[in-house]
Design a protein around this motif. Structure first.
Motif, PDB file in Angstrom:
ATOM      1  N   ILE A 171       0.961  -1.322   0.009  1.00  0.00           N
ATOM      2  CA  ILE A 171      -0.045  -0.232  -0.070  1.00  0.00           C
ATOM      3  C   ILE A 171       0.903   1.215  -0.059  1.00  0.00           C
ATOM      4  CG2 ILE A 171      -0.330   0.373   2.440  1.00  0.00           C
ATOM      5  CD1 ILE A 171      -3.149   0.630   0.097  1.00  0.00           C
ATOM      6  N   ASP A 172       2.196   1.285   0.476  1.00  0.00           N
ATOM      7  CA  ASP A 172       2.822   2.422   0.626  1.00  0.00           C
ATOM      8  C   ASP A 172       3.674   2.920  -0.614  1.00  0.00           C
ATOM      9  OD1 ASP A 172       2.033   2.919   3.354  1.00  0.00           O
ATOM     10  OD2 ASP A 172       3.607   1.620   4.156  1.00  0.00           O
ATOM     11  N   SER A 173       3.710   2.038  -1.649  1.00  0.00           N
ATOM     12  CA  SER A 173       4.368   2.317  -3.001  1.00  0.00           C
ATOM     13  C   SER A 173       3.633   3.245  -3.500  1.00  0.00           C
ATOM     14  CB  SER A 173       4.169   0.897  -3.845  1.00  0.00           C
ATOM     15  OG  SER A 173       4.808   1.268  -4.965  1.00  0.00           O
ATOM     16  N   PRO A 174       4.527   4.432  -4.244  1.00  0.00           N
ATOM     17  CA  PRO A 174       3.800   5.299  -5.057  1.00  0.00           C
ATOM     18  C   PRO A 174       3.177   4.668  -6.408  1.00  0.00           C
ATOM     19  CG  PRO A 174       6.137   5.953  -4.648  1.00  0.00           C
ATOM     20  CD  PRO A 174       5.817   4.304  -4.396  1.00  0.00           C
ATOM     21  N   VAL A 175       3.474   3.554  -6.889  1.00  0.00           N
ATOM     22  CA  VAL A 175       2.932   3.013  -8.154  1.00  0.00           C
ATOM     23  C   VAL A 175       1.306   2.263  -7.367  1.00  0.00           C
ATOM     24  CG1 VAL A 175       2.666   0.875  -9.600  1.00  0.00           C
ATOM     25  CG2 VAL A 175       4.624   2.274  -9.334  1.00  0.00           C
ATOM     26  N   SER A 176       1.332   1.700  -6.130  1.00  0.00           N
ATOM     27  CA  SER A 176       0.152   1.312  -5.465  1.00  0.00           C
ATOM     28  C   SER A 176      -0.644   2.565  -5.409  1.00  0.00           C
ATOM     29  CB  SER A 176       0.563   0.588  -4.436  1.00  0.00           C
ATOM     30  OG  SER A 176       1.240  -0.509  -4.487  1.00  0.00           O
ATOM     31  N   LEU A 177      -0.423   3.563  -4.743  1.00  0.00           N
ATOM     32  CA  LEU A 177      -1.049   4.606  -4.340  1.00  0.00           C
ATOM     33  C   LEU A 177      -1.868   5.316  -5.685  1.00  0.00           C
ATOM     34  CD1 LEU A 177       1.007   6.463  -1.722  1.00  0.00           C
ATOM     35  CD2 LEU A 177      -1.125   5.058  -1.505  1.00  0.00           C
ATOM     36  N   PHE A 178      -1.097   5.242  -6.862  1.00  0.00           N
ATOM     37  CA  PHE A 178      -1.635   5.761  -7.979  1.00  0.00           C
ATOM     38  C   PHE A 178      -2.688   4.701  -8.694  1.00  0.00           C
ATOM     39  CE2 PHE A 178      -1.487   5.181 -12.653  1.00  0.00           C
ATOM     40  CZ  PHE A 178      -1.849   6.534 -12.919  1.00  0.00           C
TER      41      PHE A 178
END
Length: 191
Positions: free
Chosen positions: A61-68
């Protein structure tokens, strides 16, 4: 699935020429999979891809790709709904595959050529010799190579594991009625 596979690439027979132009004819094509097999493979590919695109952002969940990705999907709940629908589709296609496979094996008496045999181990050893320069050519495989069989079995095993653990996390109360409560965090770790 394995019915109708003969050769996966087009071939041209050297003696086949057009009477008009004296040029080689069009390559002769062989059917590898029938229409329903192609459709089920495509549906499986799409649902698997959607599961990856919606599941990995939930796990990391903390990955920038995940957030996007989660933002594009309207948040975590939107991603979960899409994930559950894709999981349902994958399970339906998998059940269809099992029924189709059993029909082909039991009714049509088609050999289950995806099952690994001792000859596959011999092919592995032969290929290792080829890669080490001890053999002049790779092993001659049957309908499927040992690598294709391993990939198929990994897909089957992975689908069963992901399906069971996903169901356990989706329905923790039903799971806790049958299994101890520790099974739910174990399912989350395995999923």
């Amino acid at each position: 699935m394995e019915h109708n596979q003969v050769i996966s690439t087009p071939t041209v027979q050297p003696s086949e020429t057009s009477a008009v132009t004296n040029q080689p004819s069009e390559p002769k094509m062989y059917t590898r999979f029938d229409r329903w097999q192609r459709v089920s493979h495509l549906v499986m590919l799409i649902s698997f891809t959607i599961l990856g695109l919606t599941g990995l952002p939930q796990k990391y969940i903390d990955s920038p790709v995940s957030l996007f990705i989660l933002r594009v999907m309207g948040g975590i709940e939107g991603a979960r709904i899409v994930h559950h629908v894709a999981a349902f589709v994958l399970m339906v296609v998998s059940i269809y595959h099992v029924i189709d496979l059993m029909y082909r094996i039991i009714v049509l008496r088609t050999p289950w050529s995806m099952m690994p045999w001792i000859s596959d181990l011999q092919h592995v050893i032969h290929d290792i010799g080829y890669y080490l320069g001890l053999r002049k050519h790779k092993a001659f495989y049957g309908r499927y190579s040992y690598a294709e069989k391993a990939e198929y079995l990994a897909l089957v095993w992975g689908t069963v594991l992901m399906g069971l653990t996903g169901f356990m996390m989706w329905n923790p109360i039903a799971t806790a009625r049958v299994l101890p409560g520790q099974a739910i965090p174990a399912a989350k770790a395995a999923h």
